[in-house]
Design a protein around this motif. Structure first.
Motif, PDB file in Angstrom:
ATOM      1  N   LYS A 144     -11.910   9.423 -36.082  1.00 41.90           N
ATOM      2  CA  LYS A 144     -10.888   8.882 -36.986  1.00 41.90           C
ATOM      3  C   LYS A 144     -11.394   7.629 -37.709  1.00 41.90           C
ATOM      4  O   LYS A 144     -11.071   7.407 -38.874  1.00 41.90           O
ATOM      5  CB  LYS A 144      -9.605   8.583 -36.207  1.00 41.90           C
ATOM      6  N   ALA A 147     -13.614   8.850 -40.434  1.00 43.08           N
ATOM      7  CA  ALA A 147     -12.816   9.428 -41.526  1.00 43.08           C
ATOM      8  C   ALA A 147     -11.946   8.387 -42.224  1.00 43.08           C
ATOM      9  O   ALA A 147     -11.180   8.728 -43.139  1.00 43.08           O
ATOM     10  CB  ALA A 147     -11.944  10.549 -40.979  1.00 43.08           C
ATOM     11  N   ARG A 148     -12.061   7.133 -41.786  1.00 42.82           N
ATOM     12  CA  ARG A 148     -11.257   6.032 -42.366  1.00 42.82           C
ATOM     13  C   ARG A 148      -9.767   6.227 -42.110  1.00 42.82           C
ATOM     14  O   ARG A 148      -8.930   5.729 -42.836  1.00 42.82           O
ATOM     15  CB  ARG A 148     -11.481   5.934 -43.862  1.00 42.82           C
ATOM     16  N   GLU A 149      -9.427   6.948 -41.075  1.00 40.06           N
ATOM     17  CA  GLU A 149      -8.007   7.106 -40.712  1.00 40.06           C
ATOM     18  C   GLU A 149      -7.546   5.934 -39.850  1.00 40.06           C
ATOM     19  O   GLU A 149      -6.360   5.649 -39.752  1.00 40.06           O
ATOM     20  CB  GLU A 149      -7.799   8.426 -39.962  1.00 40.06           C
TER      21      GLU A 149
END
Ligand code: 5GP
Length: 110
Positions: A7, A10-12
């Motif tokens: 995450k 993914a830059r979440e």
């Protein structure tokens, strides 16, 4: 299954990313154990050393560590650590190396 580090990649989830290339992403550890404490994560989701494939993004970890150490000016030394499994205190099941520097590091580790 997406891990915390997947995450972050993914830059979440936010993290202070200090280096990345097509194989790895590196960011500041949220609970630093040294003045410089960077976590280097292969983009490929590998749960740990015990399930390492013969080839893949993990092969880029060492060169990334060298580059990041230069980036942070760690000219007097640093350490690269990979925790595998429960006894070593691995808490995130996505292979990663800790780059530690900026102070004298004792040996052996606890
Ligand atoms: P391990 O214990 O699995 O070898 O290392 C996991 C590392 O991830 C720990 O040093 C821990 O402080 C770090 N960490 C855990 N959650 C986060 C987070 O949300 N952001 C960042 N930047 N580091 C984290």
């Amino acid at each position: 299954m997406a891990t915390l580090f997947t995450k972050i990649i993914a830059r979440e989830i936010p993290a202070e990313i200090v280096y990345e290339n097509e194989h790895v992403v590196a960011f500041k550890d949220i609970a630093p154990q040294a003045p410089v404490h960077i976590v280097i994560v292969p983009r490929q989701e590998i749960s740990g050393l015990a399930s390492l494939p013969e080839t893949g993004d993990h092969l880029a970890i060492l060169n990334a560590a060298k580059t990041i150490a230069e980036q942070f000016g760690l000219t007097s030394g640093y350490r690269l650590v990979i925790n595998q499994g429960e006894d070593a205190g691995q808490s995130v099941p996505h292979l990663h190396a800790h780059l530690l520097g900026g102070r004298t590091l004792s040996w052996p580790p606890g």
